[in-house]
Design a protein around this motif. Structure first.
Motif, mmCIF file in Angstrom:
data_model
loop_
_atom_site.group_PDB
_atom_site.id
_atom_site.type_symbol
_atom_site.label_atom_id
_atom_site.label_comp_id
_atom_site.label_asym_id
_atom_site.label_seq_id
_atom_site.Cartn_x
_atom_site.Cartn_y
_atom_site.Cartn_z
ATOM 1 N N GLY A 7 0.820 -1.201 0.000
ATOM 2 C CA GLY A 7 0.000 0.000 0.000
ATOM 3 C C GLY A 7 0.849 1.243 0.000
ATOM 4 N N ALA A 8 0.226 2.388 -0.403
ATOM 5 C CA ALA A 8 0.991 3.624 -0.552
ATOM 6 C C ALA A 8 1.567 4.082 0.781
ATOM 7 N N GLY A 9 0.851 3.783 1.886
ATOM 8 C CA GLY A 9 1.324 4.262 3.177
ATOM 9 C C GLY A 9 2.367 3.360 3.822
ATOM 10 N N ASP A 10 2.747 2.292 3.213
ATOM 11 C CA ASP A 10 3.721 1.352 3.765
ATOM 12 C C ASP A 10 5.117 1.937 3.628
ATOM 13 N N PRO A 11 5.822 2.267 4.746
ATOM 14 C CA PRO A 11 7.158 2.860 4.646
ATOM 15 C C PRO A 11 8.131 1.977 3.892
ATOM 16 N N ALA A 12 7.905 0.665 3.935
ATOM 17 C CA ALA A 12 8.820 -0.247 3.243
ATOM 18 C C ALA A 12 8.788 -0.038 1.741
ATOM 19 N N ASN A 13 7.770 0.655 1.266
ATOM 20 C CA ASN A 13 7.648 0.819 -0.182
ATOM 21 C C ASN A 13 8.267 2.106 -0.693
ATOM 22 N N HIS A 14 8.832 2.926 0.197
ATOM 23 C CA HIS A 14 9.430 4.178 -0.273
ATOM 24 C C HIS A 14 10.531 3.913 -1.281
ATOM 25 N N ASP A 15 11.359 2.872 -1.010
ATOM 26 C CA ASP A 15 12.435 2.549 -1.948
ATOM 27 C C ASP A 15 11.869 2.078 -3.279
ATOM 28 N N GLU A 16 10.783 1.276 -3.214
ATOM 29 C CA GLU A 16 10.158 0.802 -4.449
ATOM 30 C C GLU A 16 9.597 1.964 -5.261
ATOM 31 N N ILE A 17 8.964 2.916 -4.571
ATOM 32 C CA ILE A 17 8.422 4.083 -5.283
ATOM 33 C C ILE A 17 9.554 4.866 -5.937
ATOM 34 N N GLY A 18 10.671 4.995 -5.220
ATOM 35 C CA GLY A 18 11.821 5.693 -5.797
ATOM 36 C C GLY A 18 12.347 4.992 -7.034
ATOM 37 N N HIS A 19 12.404 3.652 -6.976
ATOM 38 C CA HIS A 19 12.861 2.891 -8.141
ATOM 39 C C HIS A 19 11.919 3.071 -9.324
ATOM 40 N N GLU A 20 10.625 3.009 -9.052
ATOM 41 C CA GLU A 20 9.652 3.195 -10.131
ATOM 42 C C GLU A 20 9.708 4.627 -10.676
ATOM 43 N N GLN A 21 9.990 5.598 -9.792
ATOM 44 C CA GLN A 21 10.093 6.982 -10.249
ATOM 45 C C GLN A 21 11.216 7.128 -11.278
ATOM 46 N N GLU A 22 12.326 6.459 -11.049
ATOM 47 C CA GLU A 22 13.439 6.527 -12.004
ATOM 48 C C GLU A 22 13.012 5.999 -13.369
#
Length: 764
Positions: A7-22
């Motif tokens: 989910g968007a609020g899961d802190p563990a996904n911040h790195d994944e969001i950063g990877h997808e942003q690239e």
């Protein structure tokens, strides 16, 4: 089913969001490069003005291609990439609105178009049938920034027992359904469900009916199907075009942005009122008159009205020629000529030339008898050449032309119909099969056209035919005038040309415009600038044959409207979208078989959408009670979610309805953080109740075509068809039911427009 994670609020996904942003940023860089490349090529092609006719034609094709590319790149920018598929084999594919390829290497796909076969698993894969997919990721973006993601792990061992088996991408779907409305329809390209995907990707040929209850996504499916067909059958449909017919102008404005965001801008959107070029059908008439005009028997009435204009005089007509010579045109002569021409089967206007020949020959025979008679009683002394000259002279006589116009007039559809409506005598002659009350409904004074007139105008056009020889001669005259104008322009340029001056360095001379272009080429340049798109040409051509026709809210079409649409699509390649339980028009479709089988027999197929995504379970339960009154055998669609808010129902004194409605609208509008409030009222009270609401809420919209982007919109049921609002207030449901024999169907429509909250105000 699948396991939801990430989910968007899961802190563990911040790195994944950063990877997808690239990765998404790289896609946007590539999109910008493609847009700049298309702009450069467009500029180069526009500068290239020389060459042969074939080269110029190829250049024009390239100009159109690059211009369309630039438009598509701009339209799909928001939400360019929305998904990722991780395969069981370790492969990874990103899904988006268009396809983008890596041209620096082996042309590998960087982004797969959602319509491509390789993207289909994004919509169909489940834990029971993963289709080679290990994980499906939904990306959420705002502008060019990735704001969140949700993963579905397609591992049947971890399936949730509470998951909706018919839903894929549940988190993203529910987020989209719970988002506030904006007054414009959004595409569902990120959340297409399996039953919707099956319809969208169905084969092109044949007639497919998509039956679905409120909120099942029928309109969205129809629009995405248009985009899919244009992608898959580009060569065929780009030249013949796709027509999408909607119930009203408000609806077309509501859906107008969906296809551009799906990278398609070439679909012609029209209402029934707009399907006869040159006619703006905005006149209002009673529901009973519209229903009468929609009946199939009106085709027979129009055919009889045309025959009635092929007149046989009661007494001989006297035709006085300039030399005071009088010819007599006898009824039996006219009747014989008329019957021979009718047997040819040609349309009325096209048969006029043959009628002219028959009558002129008869009149020429009278003249020949007078001037060529042998005094000794022998054969006529005139030769065939003499008779031909007599016929030519008679054909040019104004008195003869006037007689022919009286007996067999050249008619436009507008004149035929206007003359019919204005004359009770003509109606009685053409419509003996109708009742006196029906004939009285047809009678009216001239002054504009109604939507129900449009199919009749189209039918009349078929019966009359159009002699295009006059139109061709007119086009040639216009071209001749344009050529003369072009020659005049060049003559002015030639006269103002400076004396040739030798260049000291090059030893050449300065060239004028007349050395580079002649009148014909200047005229061609102007014609190229005036070229129209397929959709524009189709809109102006009544006889245009579309490659595919899509009809939304098709249950509202009358038999005469079906005749019109079938003429627009001789190939019978159609997608018909609707719900017979929501039929409100008195001449609407009671069953799909009854509407279609006169044209395609049983060669049509039915697809059903059974899940309601828009309407919460609480509201659907209220609507189901009305549906049972319409037909106890009908079943409402299954709601995919509950809103957690029960509909409210309030009964007030009749003279307090307006005040209570204003109070409720004010309260509900204040509770909307964003989104839209729809107030649905009886058609007979829209002015009264609309004025009361606008007085209290100046931002409210009301009228023939209300602006849907306003926070509060007051509408009739007919205007609300196909629309949705966060909150809906239904005022005076008893009045809605009483306004029409199909009033319960109208109430069913009104009750199912809300995505979150519903309020009902009854008049005691």
């Amino acid at each position: 089913m699948s396991r939801q994670s990430g989910g968007a609020g899961d802190p563990a996904n911040h790195d994944e969001i950063g990877h997808e942003q690239e990765y998404v940023s790289m896609l946007y860089d590539r999109l910008d490069g493609l847009r700049e490349q298309a702009a450069r090529r467009l500029t180069d092609e526009l500068r290239n003005t020389g060459g042969t006719q074939q080269a110029r034609s190829q250049r024009d094709s390239s100009v159109s291609f690059y211009a369309e590319q630039i438009e598509q790149f701009s339209a799909v920018e928001n939400g360019l990439c929305f998904g990722r598929l991780d395969g069981s084999d370790g492969g990874r594919h990103y899904i988006g609105r268009i396809g983008i390829f890596d041209t620096s290497g082996d042309y590998d796909p960087l982004l797969i178009d959602w319509r491509a076969p390789a993207a289909r698993a994004f919509y169909l894969a489940t834990a029971a049938n993963p289709q080679g997919v290990r994980r499906r990721r939904h990306l959420r973006t705002r502008d060019r920034k990735v704001t969140g993601l949700n993963d579905e792990v397609l591992d049947i061992a971890t399936a949730s027992p509470t998951a909706h088996e018919e839903v894929t991408g549940e988190a993203s779907l529910l987020a989209a359904l719970n988002a506030g409305r904006t007054g414009r329809m959004r595409d569902i390209v990120e959340t297409i469900q399996a039953e919707q995907d099956r319809v969208i990707r169905a084969e092109l040929p044949g007639v497919m009916v998509v039956q679905g209850g409120p909120g099942t996504g029928k309109t969205a499916v129809a629009l995405h199907r248009a985009a899919y067909l244009l992608y898959t059958h580009r060569r065929e449909l780009s030249t013949r075009g796709v027509l999408l017919v909607g119930p009203n102008a408000t609806f077309l404005r509501y859906i107008s942005q969906v296809l551009p965001t799906l990278a398609e801008t070439g679909v012609l959107l029209r209402t029934q009122a707009d399907l006869f070029p040159g006619v703006a059908a905005r006149r209002v008439e009673s529901a009973e008159a519209a229903a009468l005009k929609g009946r199939a028997v009106l085709a027979d009435v129009l055919a009889a009205a045309v025959r009635d204009r092929q007149r046989v005089p009661d007494e001989p007509l006297e035709i006085e020629l300039p030399q005071r010579e009088i010819l007599h045109l006898h009824p039996e002569t006219v009747r014989a000529a008329r019957d021979r021409v009718r047997r040819s089967g040609r349309p009325h206007n096209l048969a006029r030339a043959q009628f002219d020949v028959e009558i002129v020959h008869a009149l020429a025979g009278q003249v020949a008898e007078r001037i060529g008679a042998d005094p000794l009683g022998g054969e006529n002394l005139l030769e065939e050449a003499d008779l031909a000259e007599i016929r030519r002279e008679l054909r040019d006589e104004p008195e003869v032309r006037a007689a022919l116009d009286e007996l067999w007039p050249v008619l436009t559809p507008q004149r035929l119909l206007a003359d019919l409506y204005a004359s009770p005598e003509r109606i009685a002659t053409a419509a003996p099969m109708l009742t006196d009350a029906d004939r009285e409904l047809l009678h009216r004074e001239p002054g504009g056209w109604t939507p129900a007139d449009v199919p009749l105008l189209d039918e009349a056009a078929e019966l009359l035919g159009e002699d295009d020889r006059a139109a061709a001669a007119r086009r040639e005259r216009i071209r001749s005038l344009q050529r003369e104008y072009a020659e005049g322009v060049l003559e002015i340029a030639r006269g103002s040309r400076s004396i040739d001056v030798e260049d000291e360095a090059e030893g050449g001379e300065i060239l004028g415009v007349t050395d580079l272009i002649d009148a014909d080429r200047l005229l061609e340049r102007q014609e190229e600038a005036d070229r129209l798109t397929t959709a524009q040409r189709a809109a102006a051509d009544r006889s245009w044959a579309f490659g595919h026709v899509i009809v939304d809210e098709a249950q509202e079409l009358s038999p005469m409207a079906w005749r019109l649409l079938m003429r627009r699509c001789p190939s019978r390649s159609m997608t018909i979208v609707g719900d017979v339980a929501q039929t409100g028009a008195l001449s609407g479709t009671p069953s799909w078989g009854e509407a279609l089988e006169p044209y395609v027999a049983r060669r049509w197929r039915l697809e059903e959408l059974t899940v309601s995504y828009r309407t919460p379970a609480e509201i659907m339960a209220v609507a189901a009670e009305v549906l049972a009154e319409i037909d106890p055998e009908l079943r409402p669609p299954r709601s995919v979610r509950a809103a957690g808010v029960s509909p409210w129902d309030l009964t007030v004194d009749g003279d307090r309805l307006a005040a209570e409605l204003v109070e409720a609208a004010t309260r509900e509008a204040a509770d909307l953080a964003d989104g839209r409030l729809g107030v649905i009222v009886p058609a007979g009270r829209v002015d009264e109740l609309g004025a009361a609401i606008v007085a209290a809420l100046p931002e409210a919209a009301v009228g023939e075509q209300p602006e849907l982007e306003n926070r509060v919109v007051v509408l009739t049921v007919a205007q609300a068809k196909g629309l949705e609002f966060d909150t809906v207030l239904v005022a005076d449901p008893g009045g809605i039911v009483a306004e029409s024999p199909r009033g319960r169907s109208d109430l069913y429509v009104a009750l199912t427009r809300a995505t979150q909250r519903l309020g009902i105000l009854r008049a005691a």
